[in-house]
Scaffold this motif. Structure first.
Motif, short mmCIF file in Angstrom:
data_model
loop_
_atom_site.label_atom_id
_atom_site.label_comp_id
_atom_site.label_asym_id
_atom_site.label_seq_id
_atom_site.Cartn_x
_atom_site.Cartn_y
_atom_site.Cartn_z
N LYS A 199 -41.88 -7.27 14.86
CA LYS A 199 -41.48 -5.90 15.20
C LYS A 199 -41.29 -5.68 16.70
O LYS A 199 -40.28 -5.17 17.15
CB LYS A 199 -42.48 -4.86 14.66
CG LYS A 199 -42.78 -4.98 13.18
CD LYS A 199 -41.57 -4.75 12.30
CE LYS A 199 -41.93 -4.81 10.83
NZ LYS A 199 -40.73 -4.76 9.96
N SER A 200 -42.31 -6.07 17.48
CA SER A 200 -42.22 -5.84 18.92
C SER A 200 -42.94 -6.94 19.70
O SER A 200 -44.02 -7.39 19.30
CB SER A 200 -42.83 -4.48 19.29
OG SER A 200 -42.89 -4.32 20.69
N ARG A 215 -42.71 -6.38 23.16
CA ARG A 215 -42.46 -5.65 24.41
C ARG A 215 -43.47 -6.04 25.49
O ARG A 215 -44.68 -5.96 25.28
CB ARG A 215 -42.55 -4.14 24.14
CG ARG A 215 -42.32 -3.26 25.37
CD ARG A 215 -42.57 -1.81 25.05
NE ARG A 215 -41.46 -1.23 24.31
CZ ARG A 215 -40.70 -0.24 24.78
NH1 ARG A 215 -40.94 0.27 25.96
NH2 ARG A 215 -39.71 0.24 24.06
N LEU A 265 -35.58 -6.97 17.14
CA LEU A 265 -36.90 -6.82 17.76
C LEU A 265 -36.86 -5.98 19.04
O LEU A 265 -35.88 -5.99 19.77
CB LEU A 265 -37.48 -8.20 18.12
CG LEU A 265 -38.14 -9.03 17.02
CD1 LEU A 265 -38.76 -10.28 17.63
CD2 LEU A 265 -39.22 -8.24 16.30
N ASP A 266 -37.95 -5.29 19.30
CA ASP A 266 -38.13 -4.59 20.56
C ASP A 266 -38.70 -5.60 21.56
O ASP A 266 -39.86 -6.00 21.45
CB ASP A 266 -39.10 -3.42 20.39
CG ASP A 266 -39.28 -2.62 21.68
OD1 ASP A 266 -38.67 -3.00 22.71
OD2 ASP A 266 -40.03 -1.62 21.66
N CYS A 301 -31.12 -6.60 19.45
CA CYS A 301 -32.45 -6.56 20.07
C CYS A 301 -32.45 -5.65 21.30
O CYS A 301 -31.43 -5.49 21.97
CB CYS A 301 -32.89 -7.96 20.51
SG CYS A 301 -33.42 -9.04 19.17
#
Length: 419
Positions: free
Chosen positions: A282-283, A285, A302-303, A322
């Motif tokens: 999902k992430s 970051r 994706l983040d 993305c």
């Protein structure tokens, strides 16, 4: 050859001068000047004429004959084109957001790079005002929207309504069809190579002999669709591609990798995610993934904002859609990677200093970068040789010594000064 007028309906033939005068009055209306009037071309014949670059938002083209018209870069947002005949017209880069195209004919039209966000291309009937009944059906037959042989390469059809459309042999390559309605659409032998159909409704659609190579079908509804003889090589679906990251101790692997980066290799261990499907993360970051090896891995959607991936091995990786804004990809190897539709604004893709006098440029040789946003990104010395840059945005990016030899640059913005 144009379709015959609807029974009982004649078309008024206009000249180029007539069209220019109507457009001028429409411009005055939009700029709130005296003498303005909405452009009404209902049941007019504009075949072969030009409205290139004109602002015709909210104009009325109901039942108009527009065969072979030049509509390049025209602004047709919210226009009523119900039942219009646009066969063979050039709509390259036209804006047709929320346009009503029900029952229209786009057979053989060129809509390369056109914006049809939330446009309505369902079937429809031609009707006329009637004192007694309100409306009188001129054509008793339901008209399917026709787009057979149309070119919609790179077009934005997000959330558009195309249920029941006939688009055999149409070219939707690299088009954005996220959340589009294609229920019972006839798409035989259509080209969807690289198209994004995430969340699209393809229930009952006929895709016999179609090309769905590298298409994104994540979250798509496919009940009762017909995909006999359909080429789906490389298509991305909800099913994991390669090893699912959920089956790997990825949290520990990433933590070990971050520790390895922070201690200069003294502690932790480098992570290898080659050919893994990482979508369930999902992430990532802000993660420190310097020198990560993820060749052929799937990162789709994706983040990854502000992620640190300097010198990462990302050959053939799928990074489409993305969020890579402000990501540090200096010296990354992205040869053959897919970054279509990704947000790379302010990303760092310049050279990585790996020695006192040694720089490692970023390698995007042969990468798919269609519709990617590189606004204000640092791409100094990056190699984009043979890459597909169609409709990518490089506005205000740093492009000193960039290599775009053999790159496809159709519709790309901000590359005018790059040889």
């Amino acid at each position: 050859m144009s379709a015959p007028p609807a029974a009982g309906q004649e078309h008024k033939r206009l000249t180029q001068h007539d069209v220019d005068m109507i457009c001028a009055r429409h411009d005055r209306l939009w700029s709130a000047r005296m003498g303005g009037a909405r452009a009404v071309f209902a049941f007019c014949d504009l075949s072969g004429l030009s409205v290139t670059g004109r602002n015709l938002c909210d104009a009325d083209f109901t039942g108009a004959l527009m065969v072979g018209c030049d509509l390049r870069k025209a602004k047709l947002d919210n226009a009523n084109m119900y039942g219009a005949d646009l066969q063979g017209s050039d709509l390259t880069d036209a804006s047709m957001r929320r346009a009503d195209l029900r029952g229209s004919s786009l057979r053989g039209a060129n809509l390369t790079g056109a914006d049809l966000f939330e446009a309505d291309l369902r079937e429809g009937q031609i009707a006329a005002a009637d004192r007694k009944e309100g409306y009188r059906i001129i054509e008793p037959v339901q008209r399917e929207a026709q787009a057979s042989g149309a070119i919609l390469a790179g077009a934005n059809l997000e959330r558009s309504r195309l249920s029941g459309i006939i688009a055999t042999k149409a070219d939707f390559s690299d088009a954005i069809l996220k959340d589009a309605k294609l229920v019972r659409a006839n798409l035989k032998q259509a080209n969807f190579n690289g198209a994004n159909l995430a969340g699209a409704d393809l229930s009952g659609a006929n895709l016999v002999g179609a090309d769905l190579r590298n298409a994104v079908l994540v979250g798509a509804k496919t009940m009762s669709w017909n995909i006999n003889d359909t080429n789906m090589d490389g298509a991305l679906t909800d099913k994991a591609s390669g090893k699912d990251v959920s089956d790997m101790p990825y949290e520990q692997m990433i933590a070990d990798h971050a520790r390895w980066c922070e201690t200069g290799g003294g502690e932790g261990a480098p992570s290898v995610f080659d050919k893994a499907d990482l979508r369930n993360l999902k992430s990532v970051r802000g993660f420190n993934l310097t020198a990560l090896s993820a060749k052929g891995a799937v990162f789709y959607g994706l983040d990854m904002e502000s992620v640190q991936m300097q010198g990462a091995q990302l050959e053939g990786a799928d990074l489409r859609s993305c969020n890579l804004r402000r990501a540090d990809l200096r010296g990354a190897r992205l040869k053959g990677a897919k970054l279509a539709g990704s947000d790379l604004r302010e990303a760092q893709l310049g050279p990585l200093l790996i020695g006192r006098d040694r720089l490692l440029p970023s390698d995007l040789t042969g990468a798919l970068l269609t519709n990617a946003d590189f606004a204000r990104a640092d791409l100094r010395q990056a190699c984009l040789s043979g890459a597909d840059l169609s409709r990518a945005n490089f506005t205000n990016a740093l492009l000193k010594d960039i290599d775009v030899t053999g790159a496809i640059r159709m519709g790309a913005r901000g590359l005018d000064d790059v040889i």
